[in-house]
Write an enzyme that holds these catalytic residues in place. Structure first.
Site, PDB file in Angstrom:
ATOM      1  N   GLY A  62      -7.613  -0.362  12.744  1.00 24.19           N
ATOM      2  CA  GLY A  62      -7.303  -0.615  11.350  1.00 24.19           C
ATOM      3  C   GLY A  62      -5.933  -1.223  11.174  1.00 24.19           C
ATOM      4  O   GLY A  62      -4.944  -0.716  11.708  1.00 24.19           O
ATOM      5  N   ALA A  63      -5.866  -2.321  10.399  1.00 25.49           N
ATOM      6  CA  ALA A  63      -4.608  -3.032  10.172  1.00 25.49           C
ATOM      7  C   ALA A  63      -4.142  -2.885   8.730  1.00 25.49           C
ATOM      8  O   ALA A  63      -3.610  -3.819   8.142  1.00 25.49           O
ATOM      9  CB  ALA A  63      -4.755  -4.510  10.537  1.00 25.49           C
ATOM     10  N   GLY A  64      -4.371  -1.704   8.161  1.00 21.49           N
ATOM     11  CA  GLY A  64      -3.833  -1.416   6.849  1.00 21.49           C
ATOM     12  C   GLY A  64      -2.371  -1.036   6.944  1.00 21.49           C
ATOM     13  O   GLY A  64      -1.693  -1.327   7.938  1.00 21.49           O
ATOM     14  N   TYR A  65      -1.857  -0.348   5.916  1.00 22.38           N
ATOM     15  CA  TYR A  65      -0.445   0.022   5.913  1.00 22.38           C
ATOM     16  C   TYR A  65      -0.075   0.806   7.164  1.00 22.38           C
ATOM     17  O   TYR A  65       0.913   0.517   7.835  1.00 22.38           O
ATOM     18  CB  TYR A  65      -0.124   0.871   4.674  1.00 22.38           C
ATOM     19  CG  TYR A  65      -0.200   0.129   3.371  1.00 22.38           C
ATOM     20  CD1 TYR A  65       0.624  -0.970   3.122  1.00 22.38           C
ATOM     21  CD2 TYR A  65      -1.076   0.521   2.370  1.00 22.38           C
ATOM     22  CE1 TYR A  65       0.564  -1.651   1.917  1.00 22.38           C
ATOM     23  CE2 TYR A  65      -1.136  -0.161   1.160  1.00 22.38           C
ATOM     24  CZ  TYR A  65      -0.323  -1.244   0.937  1.00 22.38           C
ATOM     25  OH  TYR A  65      -0.379  -1.919  -0.255  1.00 22.38           O
ATOM     26  N   ALA A  66      -0.879   1.820   7.504  1.00 23.34           N
ATOM     27  CA  ALA A  66      -0.534   2.700   8.619  1.00 23.34           C
ATOM     28  C   ALA A  66      -0.722   2.012   9.961  1.00 23.34           C
ATOM     29  O   ALA A  66       0.142   2.087  10.841  1.00 23.34           O
ATOM     30  CB  ALA A  66      -1.363   3.978   8.555  1.00 23.34           C
ATOM     31  N   VAL A  87     -15.272  -1.683  14.101  1.00 24.71           N
ATOM     32  CA  VAL A  87     -15.450  -0.433  14.843  1.00 24.71           C
ATOM     33  C   VAL A  87     -16.671   0.294  14.300  1.00 24.71           C
ATOM     34  O   VAL A  87     -16.837   0.439  13.084  1.00 24.71           O
ATOM     35  CB  VAL A  87     -14.203   0.459  14.707  1.00 24.71           C
ATOM     36  CG1 VAL A  87     -14.421   1.807  15.394  1.00 24.71           C
ATOM     37  CG2 VAL A  87     -12.983  -0.239  15.278  1.00 24.71           C
ATOM     38  N   GLU A 137      -4.373   0.914 -13.262  1.00 26.02           N
ATOM     39  CA  GLU A 137      -3.705  -0.338 -12.915  1.00 26.02           C
ATOM     40  C   GLU A 137      -4.626  -1.530 -13.150  1.00 26.02           C
ATOM     41  O   GLU A 137      -4.164  -2.613 -13.564  1.00 26.02           O
ATOM     42  CB  GLU A 137      -3.198  -0.290 -11.475  1.00 26.02           C
ATOM     43  CG  GLU A 137      -2.132   0.782 -11.278  1.00 26.02           C
ATOM     44  CD  GLU A 137      -1.132   0.466 -10.198  1.00 26.02           C
ATOM     45  OE1 GLU A 137       0.064   0.717 -10.407  1.00 26.02           O
ATOM     46  OE2 GLU A 137      -1.563  -0.025  -9.132  1.00 26.02           O
ATOM     47  N   ASP A 155      -5.775   7.065   5.075  1.00 22.03           N
ATOM     48  CA  ASP A 155      -6.904   7.565   4.290  1.00 22.03           C
ATOM     49  C   ASP A 155      -7.897   8.394   5.095  1.00 22.03           C
ATOM     50  O   ASP A 155      -8.721   9.094   4.498  1.00 22.03           O
ATOM     51  CB  ASP A 155      -7.638   6.386   3.640  1.00 22.03           C
ATOM     52  CG  ASP A 155      -6.774   5.666   2.633  1.00 22.03           C
ATOM     53  OD1 ASP A 155      -6.479   6.249   1.585  1.00 22.03           O
ATOM     54  OD2 ASP A 155      -6.372   4.521   2.911  1.00 22.03           O
ATOM     55  N   LYS A 206       7.504  -1.180  -9.487  1.00 20.48           N
ATOM     56  CA  LYS A 206       6.264  -1.364  -8.713  1.00 20.48           C
ATOM     57  C   LYS A 206       6.351  -2.627  -7.852  1.00 20.48           C
ATOM     58  O   LYS A 206       5.993  -2.620  -6.670  1.00 20.48           O
ATOM     59  CB  LYS A 206       5.068  -1.450  -9.662  1.00 20.48           C
ATOM     60  CG  LYS A 206       3.753  -1.863  -9.001  1.00 20.48           C
ATOM     61  CD  LYS A 206       3.218  -0.791  -8.068  1.00 20.48           C
ATOM     62  CE  LYS A 206       1.996  -1.261  -7.297  1.00 20.48           C
ATOM     63  NZ  LYS A 206       0.883  -1.697  -8.117  1.00 20.48           N
TER      64      LYS A 206
END
Length: 396
Positions: free
Chosen positions: A11-15, A79, A167, A293, A371
């Site tokens: 996974g190449a999200g934030y984490a 994956v 939002e 997540d 923000k």
């Protein structure tokens, strides 16, 4: 020749992206591989704006692998399963990759809670593709109104009152005047309503800030219906115990769960979130770390874990990477400690609410500006100033 330690990051999200960068900086005798189904990283916190059409998708995307450290190998793949017994990850194309250390940061999926029709008839906002699908659908309904004169073409129902719900509605309200002008529809006939099962909204804020949001919605002709559980979703209908509401645009933002890969693998989880140790690894498998997540992190003194947010994902990545590096360098691991910098909710580009640095509160333009600062700081931490300039976040 010594065999390199193989570190897989899923996974190449934030984490995931942050963990890859920090591990690369450690100059370890290790092969670091980042796997993601997309050839880009995207800013999840900006997806509501993309869905509303107030922000271009390209502005929230960071291409990969060109923005990765040279020490990180990138594989574009999906994956499908994690086999911890064999220390192996299965990919949709049939590849099987082995690991010594595994960092699972596979991100989120829409949660329908088993409500009939939600998957079929409502539109989630969980990634770039789904956000663009919402934008396209919404614009199509407005365009269709000229011929149909169907009031439901100008009605939008947002199912669920989560952060992304507000939002999205805030950004959409900002865009409505231009949308109405472009498609030649009456602005006063456009209806937006939000239907939420619980009585309380935005529990991370106090009553003062929550009331500000409620009043903002009311002032902009958005109807908020709390204490109204959804029983079923049909084509252009949301059915509750008391009433059936109709609209030709149904947005699903009731909540999220972790990636289904967690449930398809041998993890003990709840809503595809796995309880991790204080070191962010599994108690019975300390070479496997879960972040963002797909992870549940114990919140001191409370019976429930920390909410999954962008800032905690960043901090978890830093901590997990440090612990992997500590193992490889023969140093002790450290427990994860979350430093809560606050929470910011934008209501379009010029309004919002925030609680930062403890109990300091912001309302209005200052919150919206904060923000944007946070979003830019996120990208800065991931790839640096050059990328901020290159992708138009800091004008020359």
């Amino acid at each position: 020749m010594a065999i390199l330690t193989n570190i897989l990051i899923l996974g190449a999200g934030y984490a995931g992206l942050r963990a890859a960068k920090v591990l690369a900086q450690q100059k370890l005798d290790a092969a670091i591989t980042l796997i993601d189904r997309n050839r880009y990283h995207y800013e999840t916190t900006s997806l509501p704006e993309v869905a509303a059409g107030t922000r271009r998708a390209q502005s929230v995307i960071l291409p990969l692998p060109e923005n990765l450290p040279a020490q990180v190998n990138f594989i574009q793949a999906t994956v499908t399963k994690i086999d911890r017994a064999s220390k192996q990850v299965d990919l949709a194309d049939g590849q099987q990759l082995t690991y010594n250390y595994l960092v699972v940061a596979l991100g989120l999926e829409s949660e329908t809670y088993g409500i009939p029709g939600a998957d079929e008839f409502a539109l989630p906002i969980v990634d770039v593709k789904s956000a663009l699908a919402v934008k396209k659908h919404l614009e199509g309904r407005f365009q269709n109104y000229q011929a149909s004169q169907d009031p439901d073409d100008l009605r939008v129902i947002v199912c669920g009152a989560w952060f992304s719900s507000f939002e999205f509605m805030g950004a959409l309200v900002n865009r409505l005047p231009k949308l109405a002008e472009h498609y030649h529809v009456p602005l006063d006939k456009i209806e937006i309503q939000c239907i939420e099962a619980k009585d309380m909204i935005l529990p991370m804020f106090d009553d003062e800030l929550t009331d500000y949001v409620k009043h903002w919605l009311s002032d902009h002709n958005v109807t908020l219906r709390t204490g109204t559980p959804i029983k079923e979703v049909q084509a252009n209908k949301v059915i509750t115990e008391e009433q059936t509401y109709t609209a030709n645009t149904l947005i699903w933002t009731t909540g999220v769960s972790g990636s289904h890969v967690i449930g398809d693998s041998d993890f003990e989880s709840r809503r595809n979130r796995v309880m991790v140790s204080d070191e962010l690894s599994l108690e019975d498998d300390p070479q496997v770390f879960l972040l963002g997540d797909v992870a549940a992190v114990r919140q001191p003194g409370k019976p429930y874990p920390f909410p999954a947010t962008g800032q905690i994902a960043f901090q978890m990545a830093d901590a997990a990477a440090a612990n992997i590096a500590a193992d490889l360098k023969g140093a002790p691991r450290q427990d994860f400690v979350f430093n809560d910098l606050g929470t910011v909710l934008a209501l379009g580009s010029k309004d919002g609410v925030a609680k930062i640095f403890g109990d300091h509160k912001l309302r209005g333009y200052k919150a919206a500006f904060m923000k944007r600062v946070i979003d830019d700081r996120s990208l800065l931490k991931q790839v640096g100033v050059k990328a901020l300039v290159k992708y138009g976040r800091i004008p020359l």
